[in-house]
Write an enzyme that holds these catalytic residues in place. Structure first.
Site, PDB file in Angstrom:
ATOM      1  N   SER A   1       0.879  -1.238   0.068  1.00 17.78           N
ATOM      2  CA  SER A   1       0.281  -0.031   0.132  1.00 17.78           C
ATOM      3  C   SER A   1       0.549   1.498   0.138  1.00 17.78           C
ATOM      4  O   SER A   1       1.709   1.348   0.936  1.00 17.78           O
ATOM      5  CB  SER A   1      -0.821   0.175   1.481  1.00 17.78           C
ATOM      6  OG  SER A   1      -1.516   1.378   1.418  1.00 17.78           O
TER       7      SER A   1
ATOM      8  N   TYR B   1      -1.378  -0.846  10.345  1.00 18.24           N
ATOM      9  CA  TYR B   1      -1.024  -1.615   9.309  1.00 18.24           C
ATOM     10  C   TYR B   1       0.255  -1.280   7.963  1.00 18.24           C
ATOM     11  O   TYR B   1       0.436  -1.503   6.880  1.00 18.24           O
ATOM     12  CB  TYR B   1      -2.759  -0.926   8.298  1.00 18.24           C
ATOM     13  CG  TYR B   1      -3.211  -1.032   6.493  1.00 18.24           C
ATOM     14  CD1 TYR B   1      -3.407  -2.834   7.122  1.00 18.24           C
ATOM     15  CD2 TYR B   1      -2.554  -0.219   6.072  1.00 18.24           C
ATOM     16  CE1 TYR B   1      -3.700  -2.928   4.586  1.00 18.24           C
ATOM     17  CE2 TYR B   1      -3.758  -0.359   4.230  1.00 18.24           C
ATOM     18  CZ  TYR B   1      -3.383  -1.452   4.415  1.00 18.24           C
ATOM     19  OH  TYR B   1      -3.963  -1.947   3.113  1.00 18.24           O
TER      20      TYR B   1
END
Ligand SMILES: NC(=O)c1ccc[n+]([C@@H]2O[C@H](COP(=O)([O-])OP(=O)(O)OC[C@H]3O[C@@H](n4cnc5c(N)ncnc54)[C@H](OP(=O)(O)O)[C@@H]3O)[C@@H](O)[C@H]2O)c1
Length: 261
Positions: free
Chosen positions: A151, A166
């Protein structure tokens, strides 16, 4: 005499190659699984939702392996995947680690330790464990390619959308790819990471449903179009195929220009 050059179509051809795609029951992983199958690969689709996997496997003539990747060991967990794929399709030479999620949206100072651990297990430890499991098969074949889906939050902070563990797990995938790339290059095993920006999927659904959040995404994305799962497919197909045969250890960002600002 000039050696024969592969045609562009031959470079992307995956005819007969065995691929494992995790997170293939929805979103980006499902799109990648379909694309690899369309390029000729025999694809094992992995996630928890068996019904979805069975439907997708039926559509792409693939093989469904229902598994909770957070179960890092044991006969019913992650360790069962590669033996099942080898028995059904043969040795894997492509691994796409696309399964991942967020377990907390708390601000960094409040993230519970349980959520931090679950995030690391699914988003980072599972891709490493699966890479370990495909390694002996790729070494025997004399080639292989692993692509992690990370990401842009592994590269830049995202104001207004707290995601500390995350982001850390996704940044870890880039470090993992670089290290495995160097350790396994001698076996012609390539390891790369694709870092998506924002894409409409189950994980980001609530963002796109909020007009305020959707406007924030539009405002911060230089390219005028909304990212779709198909936008990820090109980068993954390139890295998974011979078209990317001289690329290893890299993180390729596919974000409509978000991180270019
Ligand atoms: N969409 C975005 O904007 C975006 C941006 C950056 C990065 N990403 C990354 O892209 C990847 C795909 O996400 P997506 O956007 O396509 O979201 P998604 O539609 O929610 O897909 C997530 C996939 O992971 C699987 N999964 C979740 N937990 C699992 C578990 N414990 N065991 C096995 N499989 C599990 C899900 O399947 P089951 O529920 O069936 O298990 C599903 O197939 C993720 O790694 C995500 O972090 C997405």
């Amino acid at each position: 005499m000039t050696p024969d050059r592969a045609t562009p179509a031959e470079l992307f051809d995956l005819d007969g190659r065995v691929a494992i795609v995790t997170g293939a029951s929805s979103g980006l992983g499902a799109a990648v699984a379909s694309a690899l199958a369309a390029l000729g690969a025999r694809v094992a689709v992995v996630a928890r939702r068996r019904d979805r996997l069975t439907e997708i496997a039926g559509r792409i003539d693939g093989f469904a392996v229902a598994c909770d990747l957070s179960e890092l060991d044991g006969v019913d967990g992650l360790e069962a995947i590669v033996p099942a794929v080898v028995a059904e399709l043969g040795p894997p030479e492509i691994l796409i680690n696309a399964a991942g999620t967020m377990f907390t949206t708390e601000r960094a100072e409040d993230e519970p330790v349980d959520a931090i651990r679950r995030t690391m297990d699914l988003n980072l430890v599972a891709p490493l464990r699966l890479s370990q499991q495909v390694f002996p098969h790729m070494r025997t074949l004399g080639r292989g390619t692993i692509v992690n889906i990370s990401s842009i939050s592994g590269r830049v902070g995202i104001p207004g959308i707290p995601q500390a563990s995350y982001a850390a797990s996704k940044a870890g995938l880039s470090g993992l790819a670089a290290e495995l790339a160097v350790q396994w290059a001698r076996h012609s095993i390539r390891v790369n990471t694709v870092a998506p920006g924002f894409f409409r999927s189950e994980i980001t659904g609530p963002l796109y449903e909020s007009e305020r959040a959707a406007a924030y995404l539009r405002r911060n994305t230089p390219l005028p179009k909304e990212g779709t799962a198909e936008d990820i497919v090109g980068a993954v197909a390139w890295l998974a195929s011979d078209a990317g045969s001289y690329v290893t250890g890299q993180t390729i960002v596919v974000d409509g220009g978000w991180t270019a600002r």
